[in-house]
Design a protein around this motif. Structure first.
Motif, PDB file in Angstrom:
ATOM      1  N   ALA A   1       0.829  -1.203   0.000  1.00 28.43           N
ATOM      2  CA  ALA A   1       0.000   0.000   0.000  1.00 28.43           C
ATOM      3  C   ALA A   1       0.868   1.260   0.000  1.00 28.43           C
ATOM      4  O   ALA A   1       0.544   2.255  -0.671  1.00 28.43           O
ATOM      5  N   GLN A   2       1.971   1.219   0.735  1.00 25.90           N
ATOM      6  CA  GLN A   2       2.883   2.367   0.761  1.00 25.90           C
ATOM      7  C   GLN A   2       3.569   2.552  -0.588  1.00 25.90           C
ATOM      8  O   GLN A   2       3.744   3.677  -1.053  1.00 25.90           O
TER       9      GLN A   2
ATOM     10  N   VAL B   1      14.080  12.967  10.676  1.00 26.29           N
ATOM     11  CA  VAL B   1      14.280  11.607  11.195  1.00 26.29           C
ATOM     12  C   VAL B   1      14.503  10.666  10.018  1.00 26.29           C
ATOM     13  O   VAL B   1      13.634  10.519   9.152  1.00 26.29           O
ATOM     14  N   LEU B   2      15.651  10.018   9.999  1.00 29.20           N
ATOM     15  CA  LEU B   2      15.978   9.123   8.887  1.00 29.20           C
ATOM     16  C   LEU B   2      15.485   7.714   9.183  1.00 29.20           C
ATOM     17  O   LEU B   2      16.250   6.772   9.371  1.00 29.20           O
ATOM     18  N   GLU B   3      14.171   7.585   9.191  1.00 26.90           N
ATOM     19  CA  GLU B   3      13.504   6.302   9.336  1.00 26.90           C
ATOM     20  C   GLU B   3      12.438   6.214   8.250  1.00 26.90           C
ATOM     21  O   GLU B   3      11.764   7.209   7.949  1.00 26.90           O
ATOM     22  N   GLU B   4      12.293   5.036   7.666  1.00 28.76           N
ATOM     23  CA  GLU B   4      11.427   4.888   6.502  1.00 28.76           C
ATOM     24  C   GLU B   4      10.008   5.390   6.757  1.00 28.76           C
ATOM     25  O   GLU B   4       9.457   6.123   5.929  1.00 28.76           O
ATOM     26  N   LYS B   5       9.412   5.021   7.875  1.00 27.68           N
ATOM     27  CA  LYS B   5       8.031   5.429   8.153  1.00 27.68           C
ATOM     28  C   LYS B   5       7.914   6.950   8.243  1.00 27.68           C
ATOM     29  O   LYS B   5       6.980   7.548   7.674  1.00 27.68           O
TER      30      LYS B   5
ATOM     31  N   ASP C   1       5.802   9.410   5.732  1.00 26.39           N
ATOM     32  CA  ASP C   1       4.814  10.368   6.240  1.00 26.39           C
ATOM     33  C   ASP C   1       5.063  11.762   5.668  1.00 26.39           C
ATOM     34  O   ASP C   1       4.113  12.486   5.326  1.00 26.39           O
ATOM     35  N   LYS C   2       6.321  12.129   5.558  1.00 26.00           N
ATOM     36  CA  LYS C   2       6.668  13.475   5.086  1.00 26.00           C
ATOM     37  C   LYS C   2       6.517  13.603   3.574  1.00 26.00           C
ATOM     38  O   LYS C   2       5.825  14.500   3.078  1.00 26.00           O
ATOM     39  N   VAL C   3       7.154  12.715   2.826  1.00 23.36           N
ATOM     40  CA  VAL C   3       7.229  12.853   1.376  1.00 23.36           C
ATOM     41  C   VAL C   3       5.940  12.401   0.688  1.00 23.36           C
ATOM     42  O   VAL C   3       5.476  13.046  -0.261  1.00 23.36           O
ATOM     43  N   VAL C   4       5.372  11.299   1.135  1.00 25.72           N
ATOM     44  CA  VAL C   4       4.164  10.765   0.501  1.00 25.72           C
ATOM     45  C   VAL C   4       2.910  11.283   1.203  1.00 25.72           C
ATOM     46  O   VAL C   4       1.984  11.785   0.556  1.00 25.72           O
ATOM     47  N   GLY C   5       2.882  11.181   2.519  1.00 27.87           N
ATOM     48  CA  GLY C   5       1.690  11.601   3.249  1.00 27.87           C
ATOM     49  C   GLY C   5       1.459  13.095   3.216  1.00 27.87           C
ATOM     50  O   GLY C   5       0.340  13.564   2.959  1.00 27.87           O
ATOM     51  N   ALA C   6       2.514  13.883   3.487  1.00 28.29           N
ATOM     52  CA  ALA C   6       2.374  15.336   3.564  1.00 28.29           C
ATOM     53  C   ALA C   6       2.719  16.043   2.258  1.00 28.29           C
ATOM     54  O   ALA C   6       2.611  17.273   2.175  1.00 28.29           O
TER      55      ALA C   6
END
Length: 273
Positions: free
Chosen positions: A4-5, A51-55, A59-64
């Motif tokens: 889904a991501q 924060v260099l974590e995938e989730k 959240d930043k690049v795809v979600g926001a």
């Protein structure tokens, strides 16, 4: 990255899920990323934690609908490529600065990508299915560079070369004859770059703390860049239209309409603590 991501990320790029991890797919994803996801350092000046974590990056690049700088953009793009079946290796690089000085260790993150349709270098044409992908360096190549090719490589973004540098196996990446950065060939993981991201977002001598930038490739091969209140539109032939935005409303409208970024306030350069 779950299916889904992956689908959400591909929707942001405006592409369908590919059937196979081929070089043509890599080239399309690379170009679409540069046109869609801006290179930006707004978090540094909005007081947002990087924060260099995938989730968190999803959240930043795809979600926001945001962008980021090299660690975020190449880190997340590498995760997408891995989920699509490409073999991806994270590489550390040091950027060539003034008077040829190299930047800090872990100054930059780039990707070595192996596709599923190379010939293993058997015919000597440089197409061995291994590519240098970089969607996080601002003005750079529009398409991945052949990693093993040591001659000049023509690209809409300029003439590039990947050349051996020194006895340690490092590689220099050149654009139009000028060194851009020096790649180490040892594989890295995203967590290795945390200190570099912290330095670039906090140090008073980092160019990311001293200026604002939001930039992306345009569909016609030009570039649009917003730096503070200065808006620069560069045509494919290199001619530039530069103007100063007068009001906060104009600035926020450019972020929204030209970069797809919704902001509640106009970012301003913050003095490092």
């Amino acid at each position: 990255m779950n299916p889904a991501q992956v689908d959400a990320y591909l929707r942001r790029l405006g592409v369908q899920r590919p059937a196979r991890p081929t070089v043509d797919v890599l080239r399309e994803l690379h170009l679409r990323h540069l046109r869609t996801v801006p290179f930006e350092n707004l978090s540094v000046h909005l007081g947002e934690e990087i924060v260099l974590e995938e989730k968190r990056l999803l959240d930043k690049v795809v979600g926001a609908g945001r962008g980021g700088f090299c660690y975020e953009l190449n880190g997340l793009f590498g995760a997408l490529l891995t989920a699509l079946g490409f073999e991806v290796t994270l590489l550390a690089a040091r950027v060539h600065g003034d008077e040829g000085r190299l930047g800090i260790p872990y100054d930059h993150l780039a990707l070595r990508v192996r596709t599923g349709d190379g010939d293993g270098g058997r015919d000597g044409d440089g197409d061995d299915g291994v590519w240098l992908a970089d969607v996080g360096f601002g003005t750079h190549s529009h398409y991945p560079l052949a990693y093993e090719e040591r001659g000049e490589q023509k690209d809409p973004g300029g003439t590039f070369s990947v050349v051996a540098s020194g006895p340690d196996g490092d590689l220099d990446v050149l654009r139009n004859g000028k060194p851009e950065y020096r790649l180490e060939v040892r594989p890295r993981v995203l967590g290795d770059f945390v200190a570099g991201a912290w330095w670039h977002s906090t140090s008073p001598v980092s160019h990311f703390t001293r200026s604002l930038v939001c930039s992306r490739l345009t569909d016609d091969g030009g570039r649009i860049t917003l730096s503070g209140r200065g808006l620069t539109v560069t045509a494919p032939d290199g001619t530039r239209d530069v103007r100063e935005l007068a009001t906060d409303e104009e600035v926020l409208a450019v972020y929204r309409e030209r970069f797809g970024i919704e902001l509640g306030e106009v970012p301003t350069v913050r003095e490092p603590a």
